[in-house]
Design an enzyme around this catalytic site. Sequence first.
Site, mmCIF file in Angstrom:
data_model
loop_
_atom_site.group_PDB
_atom_site.id
_atom_site.type_symbol
_atom_site.label_atom_id
_atom_site.label_comp_id
_atom_site.label_asym_id
_atom_site.label_seq_id
_atom_site.Cartn_x
_atom_site.Cartn_y
_atom_site.Cartn_z
ATOM 1 N N LYS A 128 -21.794 -51.005 -8.916
ATOM 2 C CA LYS A 128 -22.248 -52.374 -8.660
ATOM 3 C C LYS A 128 -22.000 -53.222 -9.909
ATOM 4 O O LYS A 128 -22.135 -52.720 -11.024
ATOM 5 C CB LYS A 128 -23.758 -52.383 -8.376
ATOM 6 C CG LYS A 128 -24.160 -51.852 -7.019
ATOM 7 C CD LYS A 128 -25.668 -51.985 -6.842
ATOM 8 C CE LYS A 128 -26.143 -51.284 -5.582
ATOM 9 N NZ LYS A 128 -25.690 -51.937 -4.337
ATOM 10 N N ARG B 7 -26.910 -44.214 3.739
ATOM 11 C CA ARG B 7 -26.664 -43.620 5.064
ATOM 12 C C ARG B 7 -26.324 -42.141 4.948
ATOM 13 O O ARG B 7 -26.539 -41.382 5.876
ATOM 14 C CB ARG B 7 -25.566 -44.427 5.781
ATOM 15 C CG ARG B 7 -24.242 -44.415 5.103
ATOM 16 C CD ARG B 7 -23.320 -45.538 5.593
ATOM 17 N NE ARG B 7 -23.725 -46.850 5.084
ATOM 18 C CZ ARG B 7 -23.126 -47.989 5.398
ATOM 19 N NH1 ARG B 7 -22.100 -47.986 6.238
ATOM 20 N NH2 ARG B 7 -23.530 -49.129 4.881
HETATM 21 N N1 BES Z 1 -29.185 -50.194 -1.821
HETATM 22 C C1 BES Z 1 -28.110 -50.982 -1.343
HETATM 23 C C2 BES Z 1 -28.583 -52.103 -0.405
HETATM 24 C C3 BES Z 1 -29.440 -53.156 -1.032
HETATM 25 C C4 BES Z 1 -28.884 -54.323 -1.514
HETATM 26 C C5 BES Z 1 -30.816 -53.002 -1.102
HETATM 27 C C6 BES Z 1 -29.685 -55.295 -2.078
HETATM 28 C C7 BES Z 1 -31.621 -53.976 -1.663
HETATM 29 C C8 BES Z 1 -31.047 -55.129 -2.152
HETATM 30 C C9 BES Z 1 -27.129 -50.097 -0.576
HETATM 31 O O1 BES Z 1 -27.036 -48.781 -1.014
HETATM 32 C C10 BES Z 1 -25.782 -50.697 -0.737
HETATM 33 O O2 BES Z 1 -25.310 -50.756 -1.832
HETATM 34 N N2 BES Z 1 -25.190 -51.106 0.378
HETATM 35 C C11 BES Z 1 -23.896 -51.690 0.366
HETATM 36 C C12 BES Z 1 -23.132 -51.132 1.532
HETATM 37 C C13 BES Z 1 -21.665 -51.508 1.528
HETATM 38 C C14 BES Z 1 -20.951 -50.825 0.378
HETATM 39 C C15 BES Z 1 -21.044 -51.090 2.856
HETATM 40 C C16 BES Z 1 -24.048 -53.197 0.495
HETATM 41 O O3 BES Z 1 -24.934 -53.647 1.214
HETATM 42 O O4 BES Z 1 -23.311 -53.905 -0.181
HETATM 43 MN MN MN Z 2 -25.693 -48.536 -2.623
#
Ligand code: BES
Ligand code: MN
Length: 527
Positions: A300, A374
């Site tokens: 990230k 997931r």
């Molecule tokens: N933990 C994150 C989702 C999240 C984002 C929770 C902001 C709380 C606040 C999750 O693991 C994630 O990174 N999801 C990605 C999925 C994508 C790579 C398909 C996302 O939402 O960007």
């Molecule tokens: Mn994530």
Amino acid sequence: MSALTLSNTPVAAVRADAVVIGIAKGENGPALASGSPAAAAVDAAFGGRLASVLGTLGAKGGEDEITKLPAPADGLAAPLVLAVGLGTAPGEGTAFAPETLRRAAGAAARALSGTGHVALALPAGDAASLAAVAEGALLGAYAFTDFRGRKTKPGRNGKNGRKDPQPENGDRESAPPAGFTVLDADPADPAQRAAAERAGVLGEEVARARDLVNTPPNALNPAGFAATAQAAAKEHGVKAEVLDEQALAKGGYGGILGVGQGSASPPRLVRLGYTHPKADRTLALIGKGITYDSGGISLKPSGSNETMKCDMAGAAAVFVTVLAVARLGLPVNVTGWLALAENMPSGSATRPGDVLSMYSGKTVEVLNTDAEGRLVMADALTRACEESPDAVVDVATLTGAMIVALGKRIFGVMANDDAFRDLVHSSAEQAGEQSWPLPLPQELLDGMKSTVADVANVGDRMGGGLSAGLFLKEFVAEGVPWAHLDIAGPAFNEGGAFGYTPKGGTGSSVRTLVRLAERVADGALEG
Ligand code: BES
Ligand code: MN
Ligand code: ZN
């Protein structure tokens, strides 16, 4: 945790550091909310001019509005009166909505941090109103100070945290009130006592979830979370089993291991089991417990990772729900599964392009290591379904897309069964939590086709929250009612505190899950 008592003592004789009253929005300034004899007595101590005094001070009676004023020389034992706005009053003879009272009591509790004892003279004539006032006050009376100043308390992992022997926290200002007394109540009434007890359990367990979410990621790793869960489970008569990395490898939990393998802190799967001798239904709850989500090799960017200690909020909610159900002695069996891992980049981390062999036997091509939730949830879902529960609910901070869809205060509810989805959604509404049903359109699965494995872990960016839900659905046993709660928005409050919701961890979905367990105990899944 603040204490809460019920009292029918006239307000003039109540020894407290503050009295809270409710005011509604009137045509020409604020009006005293009707329905509290104690508040009427406070007004009498002001010579019947309280509403006009408050109007002079600029109060309007809008929701979340707080006005403090000194008590008159005679007629009250408390030195301070706090008026909290309730918004527009409902029609004559109608009670304020429970959520309005919950938020008002919470806003008052927050405004009174640093105050010793608080008497509540809010309109709480019926059982539902009383429960809402008690809950709101206890939920609002929250502060997280474990890591402020010099403390003796070590981190939850046992090795982190400050150890300087300095007993004083030096943060008394932010300490929530020591206790609340709900006035106009009947301490001998069994229904009112039960409502107060339930509010106390919810207050403590929601606070436990918030504490876990707020704990910095260097002080809460998967093993630390598992140990915390094990200790609390033992205290409340809940069975706990922990699978460590060796047991996970032996069991073939490729999803959980694949996410956790880049971290120096190995993953865990915790099974919590509460059983009641009279229960004839079993509810399985599964929580995402990523103690820190860096994104892994699909790292990230800065700006998106500072709050990622919150990525275990689903596991925290499931954990404390099992404890709350046990403490309330509900006649329903509840199993809680905590899928715990830390998602880190390293030489041993899963790479984009790797294929994982999941607990179910399916293979998954990991195209984005940041779609890790997931993967751990899939393994836990398959495992939970092996025990043939009557219904399954999973809770996860799963996708940023869900925040785009529903904002920061509403969680999404997806399901493989419309009736069960409605049961979860209405349980949230009854509990005072905002949620909304969303579809799981089968065609989105096409976007998750893999050229090498059975399925890929990411699909089309559009509808990303729904694709994540569809992915999970592939790991739920046929015929088991299942609902998926994506709490990515409401789990962590980055804005200012409001109502009974503090900054940081919120305890999102705990009250919904407890309400759902109560309704299942009452026969909601029967027939
Ligand atoms: N933990 C994150 C989702 C999240 C984002 C929770 C902001 C709380 C606040 C999750 O693991 C994630 O990174 N999801 C990605 C999925 C994508 C790579 C398909 C996302 O939402 O960007
Ligand atoms: Mn994530
Ligand atoms: Zn995540």
